[in-house]
Design an enzyme around this catalytic site. Structure first.
Site, short mmCIF file in Angstrom:
data_model
loop_
_atom_site.label_atom_id
_atom_site.label_comp_id
_atom_site.label_asym_id
_atom_site.label_seq_id
_atom_site.Cartn_x
_atom_site.Cartn_y
_atom_site.Cartn_z
N ALA A 43 0.83 -1.20 0.00
CA ALA A 43 0.00 0.00 0.00
C ALA A 43 0.87 1.26 0.00
CB ALA A 43 -0.93 -0.03 1.21
N ASP A 64 9.96 -6.70 -1.95
CA ASP A 64 8.72 -7.16 -1.31
C ASP A 64 8.71 -8.68 -1.31
OD1 ASP A 64 5.80 -5.73 -0.63
OD2 ASP A 64 5.70 -7.87 -1.10
N ASN A 135 5.35 -4.10 9.34
CA ASN A 135 5.66 -4.76 10.62
C ASN A 135 6.88 -4.12 11.27
OD1 ASN A 135 8.20 -6.65 10.11
ND2 ASN A 135 6.97 -6.60 8.25
N THR A 138 10.74 -5.59 10.80
CA THR A 138 11.53 -5.09 9.67
C THR A 138 11.94 -3.64 9.88
OG1 THR A 138 10.13 -6.53 8.33
CG2 THR A 138 11.62 -5.09 7.16
N CYS A 175 16.25 8.58 16.24
CA CYS A 175 16.04 7.40 15.40
C CYS A 175 14.78 6.69 15.91
CB CYS A 175 17.27 6.49 15.39
SG CYS A 175 17.44 5.41 16.83
N CYS A 192 -3.66 -4.11 10.57
CA CYS A 192 -4.69 -3.86 9.55
C CYS A 192 -5.66 -5.04 9.49
CB CYS A 192 -4.06 -3.56 8.21
SG CYS A 192 -3.08 -4.89 7.54
ZN LIG Z 1 18.30 6.63 18.57
#
Ligand SMILES: [Zn+2]
Length: 346
Positions: A43, A64, A135, A138, A175, A192
């Site tokens: 998406a 993907d 997710n 990852t 981060c 989802c």
């Molecule tokens: Zn950091």
């Protein structure tokens, strides 16, 4: 204009973009000289890929692990009913569409799962990384690899009618682990699958992410750092300033725990798909023709582009050249692993 003049001076497809003072001729040249990685091409990744292909980014690497399913079509703009009927790999269907949109852009498709074993080579040589995943496993991996190698990336996620976006500039701002030190435990947050997803929220989030990429590739950077939270349904947009965590294990202490965990899960239930992905413990390069012939003895097998679709009395699975298989019609991981062992091997 004569035909000769037209050939000598082709119309500039980027004219409306070049005349933007934010981009200009120099920005357009920078885009053309850039390489990006789009991690996940569903998406949000699919729309990012379309926008950045149209914008004229020189080279786009798309990654993907999945194939196109009919339930993707309400929000995944690069795919159509035929792609779903053919069970095409998402990157293969996406590459065809993107090349037909802008043949000047080099599209590099990878039909693989992103793992600690391959993430560093996938980001090698790229100027910017866009999160199009669904997710946290990852995303923390992308964060580790991008901080380690000093690559800018943009996080994005959508659930129900809401979405979030955060640009991450290594060592300059927060981060992902400054924002959320550890990934939420499985089952603790809505997906989802349980909450649904509004396709226009996907459009808003991917547009903000693609904008962050264009701006960064043109050599510019926003003056404020933090998390954008959007809800287009209730017309709410909020920006939360986020500071770097002086104790962050990743961007301060240089501990890349997700990258260093070379073990990846053997099976993964796929969100909203009643399917389980089974992965071999190491990346393989399968002889798809030989496997096709072998599976033909046990059921019906069909080559769909890069992939094999296999249907037996035990169920249906789609097999990828890197040795992964998506077993359909079940969320039972041990059953999926059993079918994989039975037909593909251990
Ligand atoms: Zn950091």
């Amino acid at each position: 204009m004569s035909e000769k003049e037209r050939v000598a001076n082709p119309p500039d497809r980027y004219l409306r973009q070049r005349i933007l003072p934010e981009i200009g001729d120099s920005g357009q040249e920078k885009l053309r000289g850039s390489t990006i990685l789009i991690a996940g091409c569903g998406a949000i990744g699919g729309l990012q890929a379309e926008l950045l292909t149209r914008a004229g980014v020189g080279k786009i690497r798309i990654v993907d692990r999945d194939f196109v399913d009919i339930s993707n079509l309400h929000r995944q703009v690069l795919f159509n009913e035929q792609d779903a009927a053919n069970r095409l790999a998402k990157v293969e269907a996406a590459a065809m569409k993107l090349r037909s949109i802008n043949s000047d852009v080099v599209i590099e498709p990878h039909a693989v799962d992103i793992t600690p074993r391959n993430i560093e080579s996938l980001i090698s040589g790229v100027d910017f990384v866009l999160d199009g995943t669904d997710n946290f496993e990852t995303r923390y991996l992308i964060n580790d690899a991008c901080i380690k190698h000093g690559k800018r990336w943009v996080y994005g996620g959508v659930i129900a009618t809401t979405g979030m976006v955060m640009l991450i500039e290594p060592r300059k701002g927060p981060c992902l682990r400054c924002l959320v030190p550890d990934p939420p435990p499985p089952g603790s947050i809505p997906t989802c699958d349980t909450s649904g997803v509004l396709n226009t929220a996907v459009g808003v989030v991917s547009s903000f992410q693609a904008t962050a990429a264009i701006r960064a590739l043109c050599g510019d950077s926003p003056d404020r750092r933090g998390l954008l939270h959007i809800d287009p349904w209730s017309l709410n947009f909020d920006f939360f300033k986020i500071e770097r965590d002086s104790n962050c294990p990743c961007c301060v202490r240089d501990r890349f725990e997700f990258l260093e965990s070379k073990r990846t899960s053997w099976t993964t239930a796929l969100c909203g798909r009643n399917s389980v992905q089974v992965s071999p413990p190491a990346d393989l390069c399968i002889d798809m023709d030989a496997l096709h012939d072998r599976l033909g003895l046990a059921g019906s097998v069909e080559k769909t582009g890069l992939l094999l679709r296999f249907i037996s009395e035990a169920g249906e699975m789609v097999i990828f050249p890197d040795g992964r298989a998506i077993v359909m019609g079940t969320t039972d991981e041990s059953r999926a692993r059993g079918l994989y062992a039975r037909y593909i091997g251990t």
